[in-house]
Design a protein around this motif. Sequence first.
Motif, PDB file in Angstrom:
ATOM      1  N   TYR A   1      -0.279  -9.785 -12.840  1.00 44.66           N
ATOM      2  CA  TYR A   1      -1.364  -8.814 -12.920  1.00 44.66           C
ATOM      3  C   TYR A   1      -1.512  -8.137 -11.568  1.00 44.66           C
ATOM      4  CZ  TYR A   1      -2.503 -11.560 -17.038  1.00 44.66           C
ATOM      5  OH  TYR A   1      -2.442 -12.213 -18.247  1.00 44.66           O
ATOM      6  N   ALA A   2      -1.593  -6.815 -11.566  1.00 42.94           N
ATOM      7  CA  ALA A   2      -1.752  -6.060 -10.330  1.00 42.94           C
ATOM      8  C   ALA A   2      -2.959  -5.145 -10.450  1.00 42.94           C
ATOM      9  CB  ALA A   2      -0.502  -5.230 -10.049  1.00 42.94           C
ATOM     10  N   GLY A   3      -3.845  -5.245  -9.486  1.00 40.78           N
ATOM     11  CA  GLY A   3      -4.938  -4.294  -9.376  1.00 40.78           C
ATOM     12  C   GLY A   3      -4.439  -3.148  -8.514  1.00 40.78           C
ATOM     13  N   THR A   4      -4.500  -1.933  -9.027  1.00 41.23           N
ATOM     14  CA  THR A   4      -3.980  -0.777  -8.303  1.00 41.23           C
ATOM     15  C   THR A   4      -5.122   0.159  -7.907  1.00 41.23           C
ATOM     16  OG1 THR A   4      -3.679   0.721 -10.190  1.00 41.23           O
ATOM     17  CG2 THR A   4      -1.931  -0.898  -9.779  1.00 41.23           C
ATOM     18  N   ALA A   5      -4.784   1.200  -7.202  1.00 38.59           N
ATOM     19  CA  ALA A   5      -5.770   2.188  -6.785  1.00 38.59           C
ATOM     20  C   ALA A   5      -6.339   2.948  -7.979  1.00 38.59           C
ATOM     21  CB  ALA A   5      -5.143   3.158  -5.790  1.00 38.59           C
ATOM     22  N   GLU A   6      -5.682   2.842  -9.136  1.00 40.28           N
ATOM     23  CA  GLU A   6      -6.128   3.596 -10.310  1.00 40.28           C
ATOM     24  C   GLU A   6      -6.404   2.728 -11.536  1.00 40.28           C
ATOM     25  OE1 GLU A   6      -3.569   6.920 -11.057  1.00 40.28           O
ATOM     26  OE2 GLU A   6      -3.517   7.443  -8.930  1.00 40.28           O
ATOM     27  N   GLY A   7      -6.461   1.422 -11.371  1.00 40.62           N
ATOM     28  CA  GLY A   7      -6.737   0.542 -12.521  1.00 40.62           C
ATOM     29  C   GLY A   7      -5.927  -0.724 -12.433  1.00 40.62           C
ATOM     30  N   ALA A   8      -5.706  -1.348 -13.570  1.00 48.51           N
ATOM     31  CA  ALA A   8      -4.997  -2.625 -13.637  1.00 48.51           C
ATOM     32  C   ALA A   8      -3.664  -2.467 -14.364  1.00 48.51           C
ATOM     33  CB  ALA A   8      -5.843  -3.663 -14.341  1.00 48.51           C
ATOM     34  N   PHE A   9      -2.722  -3.319 -14.016  1.00 46.90           N
ATOM     35  CA  PHE A   9      -1.398  -3.327 -14.630  1.00 46.90           C
ATOM     36  C   PHE A   9      -1.049  -4.761 -14.973  1.00 46.90           C
ATOM     37  CE2 PHE A   9       3.152  -4.137 -14.081  1.00 46.90           C
ATOM     38  CZ  PHE A   9       3.667  -3.265 -15.016  1.00 46.90           C
ATOM     39  N   ARG A  10      -0.423  -4.951 -16.125  1.00 45.57           N
ATOM     40  CA  ARG A  10       0.021  -6.275 -16.557  1.00 45.57           C
ATOM     41  C   ARG A  10       1.485  -6.168 -16.935  1.00 45.57           C
ATOM     42  NH1 ARG A  10      -1.967  -8.494 -22.183  1.00 45.57           N
ATOM     43  NH2 ARG A  10      -0.606  -6.801 -22.719  1.00 45.57           N
ATOM     44  N   GLY A  11       2.277  -7.095 -16.439  1.00 40.14           N
ATOM     45  CA  GLY A  11       3.699  -7.053 -16.754  1.00 40.14           C
ATOM     46  C   GLY A  11       4.352  -8.406 -16.588  1.00 40.14           C
ATOM     47  N   ALA A  12       5.525  -8.541 -17.144  1.00 37.19           N
ATOM     48  CA  ALA A  12       6.300  -9.779 -17.038  1.00 37.19           C
ATOM     49  C   ALA A  12       7.283  -9.638 -15.880  1.00 37.19           C
ATOM     50  CB  ALA A  12       7.047 -10.038 -18.325  1.00 37.19           C
ATOM     51  N   MET A  13       7.626 -10.776 -15.323  1.00 37.96           N
ATOM     52  CA  MET A  13       8.640 -10.779 -14.261  1.00 37.96           C
ATOM     53  C   MET A  13       9.910 -11.379 -14.779  1.00 37.96           C
ATOM     54  SD  MET A  13       7.403 -11.648 -10.456  1.00 37.96           S
ATOM     55  CE  MET A  13       8.772 -12.755 -10.290  1.00 37.96           C
TER      56      MET A  13
ATOM     57  N   ASN B   1       9.196  -2.660  -9.823  1.00 30.77           N
ATOM     58  CA  ASN B   1       8.223  -1.656 -10.210  1.00 30.77           C
ATOM     59  C   ASN B   1       8.425  -1.085 -11.612  1.00 30.77           C
ATOM     60  OD1 ASN B   1       6.755  -1.658  -7.698  1.00 30.77           O
ATOM     61  ND2 ASN B   1       8.558  -0.698  -6.800  1.00 30.77           N
ATOM     62  N   ASP B   2       9.213  -1.747 -12.452  1.00 30.63           N
ATOM     63  CA  ASP B   2       9.435  -1.262 -13.815  1.00 30.63           C
ATOM     64  C   ASP B   2       8.116  -1.153 -14.560  1.00 30.63           C
ATOM     65  OD1 ASP B   2      12.139  -1.162 -13.366  1.00 30.63           O
ATOM     66  OD2 ASP B   2      12.570  -3.033 -14.414  1.00 30.63           O
ATOM     67  N   GLY B   3       7.805   0.040 -15.023  1.00 34.51           N
ATOM     68  CA  GLY B   3       6.585   0.272 -15.788  1.00 34.51           C
ATOM     69  C   GLY B   3       5.350   0.490 -14.944  1.00 34.51           C
ATOM     70  N   LEU B   4       5.456   0.311 -13.640  1.00 30.08           N
ATOM     71  CA  LEU B   4       4.318   0.483 -12.748  1.00 30.08           C
ATOM     72  C   LEU B   4       4.197   1.959 -12.381  1.00 30.08           C
ATOM     73  CD1 LEU B   4       2.148  -1.091 -11.145  1.00 30.08           C
ATOM     74  CD2 LEU B   4       3.786  -1.194  -9.269  1.00 30.08           C
ATOM     75  N   SER B   5       3.069   2.569 -12.691  1.00 29.09           N
ATOM     76  CA  SER B   5       2.909   4.001 -12.449  1.00 29.09           C
ATOM     77  C   SER B   5       2.176   4.309 -11.150  1.00 29.09           C
ATOM     78  CB  SER B   5       2.168   4.648 -13.622  1.00 29.09           C
ATOM     79  OG  SER B   5       0.889   4.057 -13.764  1.00 29.09           O
ATOM     80  N   VAL B   6       1.588   3.301 -10.507  1.00 35.03           N
ATOM     81  CA  VAL B   6       0.850   3.495  -9.262  1.00 35.03           C
ATOM     82  C   VAL B   6       1.434   2.564  -8.208  1.00 35.03           C
ATOM     83  CG1 VAL B   6      -1.415   3.353  -8.166  1.00 35.03           C
ATOM     84  CG2 VAL B   6      -1.240   4.081 -10.541  1.00 35.03           C
ATOM     85  N   ALA B   7       1.790   3.104  -7.039  1.00 39.80           N
ATOM     86  CA  ALA B   7       2.451   2.315  -6.007  1.00 39.80           C
ATOM     87  C   ALA B   7       1.489   1.670  -5.018  1.00 39.80           C
ATOM     88  CB  ALA B   7       3.445   3.187  -5.250  1.00 39.80           C
TER      89      ALA B   7
ATOM     90  N   ASP C   1       0.842  -1.190   0.000  1.00 41.17           N
ATOM     91  CA  ASP C   1       0.000   0.000   0.000  1.00 41.17           C
ATOM     92  C   ASP C   1       0.880   1.244   0.000  1.00 41.17           C
ATOM     93  OD1 ASP C   1      -2.064   1.792   0.145  1.00 41.17           O
ATOM     94  OD2 ASP C   1      -2.675   1.271   2.166  1.00 41.17           O
ATOM     95  N   GLY C   2       1.436   1.554  -1.162  1.00 38.36           N
ATOM     96  CA  GLY C   2       2.214   2.777  -1.295  1.00 38.36           C
ATOM     97  C   GLY C   2       3.649   2.619  -1.729  1.00 38.36           C
ATOM     98  N   ALA C   3       4.191   1.405  -1.738  1.00 39.31           N
ATOM     99  CA  ALA C   3       5.586   1.206  -2.139  1.00 39.31           C
ATOM    100  C   ALA C   3       5.715   0.303  -3.358  1.00 39.31           C
ATOM    101  CB  ALA C   3       6.404   0.646  -0.978  1.00 39.31           C
ATOM    102  N   GLY C   4       4.590  -0.101  -3.954  1.00 40.07           N
ATOM    103  CA  GLY C   4       4.636  -0.905  -5.170  1.00 40.07           C
ATOM    104  C   GLY C   4       4.766  -2.388  -4.921  1.00 40.07           C
ATOM    105  N   VAL C   5       5.466  -3.059  -5.843  1.00 39.43           N
ATOM    106  CA  VAL C   5       5.594  -4.510  -5.842  1.00 39.43           C
ATOM    107  C   VAL C   5       7.015  -4.905  -5.452  1.00 39.43           C
ATOM    108  CG1 VAL C   5       5.492  -6.570  -7.308  1.00 39.43           C
ATOM    109  CG2 VAL C   5       3.812  -4.747  -7.621  1.00 39.43           C
ATOM    110  N   PHE C   6       7.112  -5.952  -4.621  1.00 37.51           N
ATOM    111  CA  PHE C   6       8.406  -6.485  -4.210  1.00 37.51           C
ATOM    112  C   PHE C   6       8.432  -7.972  -4.491  1.00 37.51           C
ATOM    113  CE2 PHE C   6       8.102  -2.565  -2.007  1.00 37.51           C
ATOM    114  CZ  PHE C   6       9.401  -2.116  -1.826  1.00 37.51           C
ATOM    115  N   VAL C   7       9.626  -8.495  -4.787  1.00 34.30           N
ATOM    116  CA  VAL C   7       9.798  -9.901  -5.124  1.00 34.30           C
ATOM    117  C   VAL C   7      10.852 -10.516  -4.216  1.00 34.30           C
ATOM    118  CG1 VAL C   7      10.512 -11.513  -6.929  1.00 34.30           C
ATOM    119  CG2 VAL C   7       9.181  -9.503  -7.529  1.00 34.30           C
TER     120      VAL C   7
END
Length: 71
Positions: free
Chosen positions: A59-71, A39-45, A21-27
């Motif tokens: 796939y990430a559901g964010t506070a402002e929509g959806a994001f799809r990316g490769a890991m 967080n490459d390409g992720l515009s909402v944290a 909630d505020g720092a994006g995605v961690f692996v």
Amino acid sequence: SIRQVRAMVRHNSGAVVAGTDGAGVFVSTDDGVTWSPANDGLSVARILSLSAGSDGTLYAGTAEGAFRGAM
């Protein structure tokens, strides 16, 4: 540092992925001992949900929509 975790998923590579909630995605590739930002390409944290496709797409559901990316 990782903030409040909102969602977690295990990627098909075996990595654990956390959406915060505020720092994006961690692996983590060592079952949560260490974490790296992904967080490459992720515009909402503010991540609300995560899902991993069988093809490796994350796939990430964010506070402002959806994001799809490769890991």
